[in-house]
Design a protein around this motif. Structure first.
Motif, PDB file in Angstrom:
ATOM      1  N   ARG A   9       0.800  -1.215   0.000  1.00  5.42           N
ATOM      2  CA  ARG A   9       0.000   0.000   0.000  1.00  5.42           C
ATOM      3  C   ARG A   9       0.838   1.272   0.000  1.00  5.42           C
ATOM      4  N   PRO A  10       1.840   1.421   0.841  1.00  8.19           N
ATOM      5  CA  PRO A  10       2.659   2.640   0.772  1.00  8.19           C
ATOM      6  C   PRO A  10       3.367   2.782  -0.577  1.00  8.19           C
ATOM      7  N   LEU A  11       3.871   1.684  -1.129  1.00  6.09           N
ATOM      8  CA  LEU A  11       4.527   1.752  -2.439  1.00  6.09           C
ATOM      9  C   LEU A  11       3.529   2.101  -3.523  1.00  6.09           C
ATOM     10  N   GLY A  12       2.335   1.571  -3.425  1.00  7.91           N
ATOM     11  CA  GLY A  12       1.293   1.896  -4.401  1.00  7.91           C
ATOM     12  C   GLY A  12       0.906   3.360  -4.352  1.00  7.91           C
ATOM     13  N   ARG A  13       0.838   3.899  -3.146  1.00  6.86           N
ATOM     14  CA  ARG A  13       0.514   5.323  -3.010  1.00  6.86           C
ATOM     15  C   ARG A  13       1.622   6.196  -3.581  1.00  6.86           C
ATOM     16  N   ALA A  15       3.737   5.258  -5.913  1.00  7.01           N
ATOM     17  CA  ALA A  15       3.717   5.062  -7.366  1.00  7.01           C
ATOM     18  C   ALA A  15       2.613   5.876  -8.016  1.00  7.01           C
ATOM     19  N   LEU A  16       1.512   6.070  -7.329  1.00  6.69           N
ATOM     20  CA  LEU A  16       0.426   6.894  -7.853  1.00  6.69           C
ATOM     21  C   LEU A  16       0.731   8.382  -7.677  1.00  6.69           C
ATOM     22  N   ALA A  17       1.384   8.753  -6.607  1.00  4.65           N
ATOM     23  CA  ALA A  17       1.657  10.159  -6.313  1.00  4.65           C
ATOM     24  C   ALA A  17       2.681  10.768  -7.263  1.00  4.65           C
ATOM     25  N   ILE A  18       3.674  10.004  -7.653  1.00  4.78           N
ATOM     26  CA  ILE A  18       4.740  10.546  -8.517  1.00  4.78           C
ATOM     27  C   ILE A  18       4.184  11.061  -9.843  1.00  4.78           C
ATOM     28  N   PRO A  19       3.409  10.271 -10.596  1.00  6.44           N
ATOM     29  CA  PRO A  19       2.857  10.820 -11.849  1.00  6.44           C
ATOM     30  C   PRO A  19       1.928  12.007 -11.618  1.00  6.44           C
ATOM     31  N   LEU A  20       1.162  11.984 -10.520  1.00  8.02           N
ATOM     32  CA  LEU A  20       0.278  13.105 -10.231  1.00  8.02           C
ATOM     33  C   LEU A  20       1.061  14.388  -9.959  1.00  8.02           C
ATOM     34  N   VAL A  21       2.163  14.286  -9.250  1.00  6.61           N
ATOM     35  CA  VAL A  21       3.002  15.449  -8.972  1.00  6.61           C
ATOM     36  C   VAL A  21       3.633  15.968 -10.262  1.00  6.61           C
ATOM     37  N   VAL A  22       4.112  15.061 -11.096  1.00  2.00           N
ATOM     38  CA  VAL A  22       4.740  15.476 -12.361  1.00  2.00           C
ATOM     39  C   VAL A  22       3.722  16.162 -13.263  1.00  2.00           C
TER      40      VAL A  22
END
Length: 110
Positions: A9-13, A15-22
């Motif tokens: 779960r932390p890795l999934g979050r 992994a989802l946060a990085i593209p959203l930030v970019v």
């Protein structure tokens, strides 16, 4: 058999946060480009021929060009809009993005 997914779960979050930030950063940078003052250097990102054609149709001046980055300038206040209308894929403020202003470098006096 019961498996635990708590480690993913932390890795999934992340992994989802990085593209959203970019994507958020890119949207912000593109939006701020529309507010640049006339006469600033802009980086037109895309194939060289397409970028040069967009600059020409937008009545700008090409300062430098490489395979996928063309530095251009115009004194028109709506130059960014005109570049997009002329077919530019992405326009960024070159001076803020990396110091590309099309001017000769300053030389220190000895």
């Amino acid at each position: 058999m019961i498996t635990s997914r708590t480690g993913l779960r932390p890795l999934g979050r992340i992994a989802l946060a990085i593209p959203l930030v970019v994507v958020g950063w890119l949207v912000l940078v593109v939006a701020l480009t529309f507010g640049t003052s006339p006469g600033r250097s802009l980086a037109v990102i895309g194939p060289q021929a397409q970028a040069i054609a967009a600059v020409a149709r937008a009545n700008g001046r090409v300062l430098a060009s490489s395979a996928y980055v063309t530095i251009a300038r115009s004194d028109a206040a709506d130059f960014v809009s005109r570049l997009y209308n002329a077919g530019a894929l992405l326009v960024l403020d070159a001076e803020e993005a990396g110091g590309c202003n099309g001017l000769a470098p300053r030389r220190e006096r000895s």
